[in-house]
Write an enzyme that holds these catalytic residues in place. Structure first.
Site, short mmCIF file in Angstrom:
data_model
loop_
_atom_site.label_atom_id
_atom_site.label_comp_id
_atom_site.label_asym_id
_atom_site.label_seq_id
_atom_site.Cartn_x
_atom_site.Cartn_y
_atom_site.Cartn_z
N TYR A 132 39.48 40.60 50.37
CA TYR A 132 40.81 40.02 50.20
C TYR A 132 41.76 41.10 49.73
CZ TYR A 132 44.74 37.20 48.81
OH TYR A 132 46.01 36.69 48.71
N GLN A 181 43.59 29.86 49.85
CA GLN A 181 43.19 29.40 51.18
C GLN A 181 42.41 30.47 51.95
OE1 GLN A 181 46.25 29.58 49.94
NE2 GLN A 181 47.78 30.31 51.41
N ASN A 192 45.72 36.96 42.24
CA ASN A 192 46.28 36.23 41.10
C ASN A 192 45.29 35.19 40.59
OD1 ASN A 192 46.42 34.05 42.90
ND2 ASN A 192 48.58 34.36 43.33
N SER A 231 46.18 42.14 36.72
CA SER A 231 45.86 43.48 36.24
C SER A 231 46.20 43.66 34.77
CB SER A 231 46.61 44.51 37.08
OG SER A 231 46.09 45.79 36.87
N GLN A 255 51.32 49.30 35.04
CA GLN A 255 50.59 48.03 35.09
C GLN A 255 51.52 46.84 35.00
OE1 GLN A 255 47.13 47.30 35.62
NE2 GLN A 255 47.59 49.32 36.43
N HIS A 260 41.49 48.48 32.61
CA HIS A 260 41.72 49.92 32.56
C HIS A 260 41.93 50.33 31.11
CE1 HIS A 260 43.60 48.45 36.37
NE2 HIS A 260 42.93 49.47 36.90
N GLU A 298 -0.81 28.56 32.38
CA GLU A 298 0.41 27.83 32.72
C GLU A 298 0.12 26.56 33.51
OE1 GLU A 298 3.26 30.44 34.59
OE2 GLU A 298 3.90 31.23 32.65
#
Length: 428
Positions: A124, A186, A209, A233, A255, A323, A410
């Site tokens: 993306y 989407q 976002n 970010s 930034q 960062h 077991e």
């Protein structure tokens, strides 16, 4: 800008809190988008393009003509810059290849691992106010090195229905040919479940976002792998009186201009340095084309005065930034103390922009505190490690009794029998 002086340890979690949307609204919105894409496929994606990006399209696929045309629409200087960055990124990620020799864990028992490429990956690429063609390099190159058979790229179109030429040029450069005009939650849904045009992938990469991040987390609960939680970010800077205030200001603004929900944090034991950096920010921001975005982002910024560098590092590790810039007199030594960060930039001449574009490291990094547990994207992100073992007759003779004893303890009789039958075949 929020200035905090000598914070108490118990107040840090609140001080370092990231800006977020109302979670209930965010989740319900994203869930609705995903459901609609699952049901409506391409038609729903085209409707969302018109609704969210004001782009009225007839098809989602970027044509070969559009890809070829993109090369003539960007300058030779930019092409050269992209190729320079690509070479460094490829060199850095090529160096991450490794092979493991079989290891004899006990007599007659050999075990090893092999890295195998994930067959279908989706990347993306954010568009919107800043089309991030650099992210095509960061994701497309390691996918290519890993040997992924299919690389699907989704990115939102502009209102005229076109994709930024630099994104298309870069995609072609790194070998990505399946490109689709769709963005946001989407796009994540389309790659996760597939539509008439967009293939379903095995793993989804890329920043975005909070809607994109939420969509990635939702589809990951439905069996689709994701790289990491990678939302808005963020940058932290640790600076002392040896820093160059103008440099630090420019890094913080680099930034802040990403988006209104980005966050920057300055941590320093020197109040004079903080004052000088704030002054430099106020001067530099006025010359930025994206100054309104940067100014709004700065409303979420934190400028924290601490008693010494040790406390500054402690605060940074608690924040776990995407960062981290260390602009201190003993920056290399301080860098050794970093526990939580996505990517670290050491010294006055290591701007965060270097990692964003061309140094070679990957800029797809964990945000929102995820650096406490997640690494940034690397070559390993595009592979899975498959383990192998080969047990000889001698090996099963030696190891068999231990397996039988453990299986019996077991109460898993069939597990024990799988060994017992083999031992009997060997006359034991």
């Amino acid at each position: 800008m929020n200035i905090i002086k000598y914070p108490n340890q118990q107040d840090l979690s609140q001080i370092l809190k990231r800006p977020v949307f109302e979670t209930d609204f965010l989740e319900s919105t994203v869930k609705n988008i995903i459901t609609r894409v699952q049901k409506g496929g391409d038609l729903t994606l085209l409707e969302f393009n018109e609704k969210f990006d004001k782009a009225k399209l007839e098809k989602l696929t970027v044509s070969e003509e559009e890809i070829k045309e993109a090369s003539s629409q960007i300058s030779d200087d930019l092409k050269t810059a992209i190729k320079t960055a690509a070479a460094n990124i490829r060199k850095f990620h090529e160096s991450q290849k490794r092979s493991e020799e079989p290891l004899e864990t006990s007599v007659g028992v050999n075990c090893w691992r092999k890295a195998v490429a994930i067959e279908k990956v989706g990347i993306y690429i954010p568009g919107g106010t800043a089309p991030l063609f650099s992210t095509v390099l960061m994701l497309g190159i390691p996918a290519d090195i890993a040997g992924c058979k299919e690389i699907v790229l989704c990115t939102p179109p502009a209102s005229d229905g076109k994709i930024a030429p630099a994104i298309l040029f870069t995609a072609q450069l790194v070998g990505v040919s399946k490109i689709y005009k769709v963005g946001g939650a989407q796009a994540i849904a389309a790659m996760a479940y597939g539509t008439e045009s967009i293939p379903k992938v095995d793993k989804i990469f890329g920043p975005g976002n909070q809607y994109v991040t939420a969509a990635k987390q939702m589809v990951s609960m439905d069996g689709v792998a994701i790289d990491m939680p990678a939302g808005p970010s963020e940058l932290a800077v640790i600076a002392d009186n040896s820093c160059v205030p103008e440099f630090v200001a420019s890094d913080l603004l680099s930034q802040a201009e990403h988006g209104k929900d980005s966050q920057v944090v300055l941590i320093s034991p020197d109040e004079t340095a903080i004052d000088s950096i704030i002054k430099a920010i106020e001067e530099q921001v006025e010359d930025l084309p994206r100054k309104e975005i940067a100014k709004e982002s700065l409303q979420n910024s934190k400028f924290i005065l601490v008693k010494d560098i040790e406390e500054a590092m402690s605060v940074s590790n608690a924040y776990a930034p995407e960062h981290l810039i260390i602009a201190t007199e003993d920056a290399p030594q301080q860098a050794e103390k970093v526990v939580n960060a996505g990517s670290v930039f050491i010294g006055n001449y290591s701007p965060e922009s270097a990692g964003d574009y061309a140094s070679g490291t990957n800029h797809t990094l964990p945000t929102n505190g995820a650096a406490r547990a997640y690494s940034g994207v690397s070559l390993d992100s595009f592979t899975k490690q498959i383990t192998f073992q080969q047990v000889s007759e001698e090996g099963i003779k030696n190891l068999g009794p231990a397996i039988e004893a453990m299986a019996e303890a077991e109460l898993l009789q069939a597990h024990k029998n799988a060994v017992t039958l083999r031992l009997k075949k060997l006359g034991l």
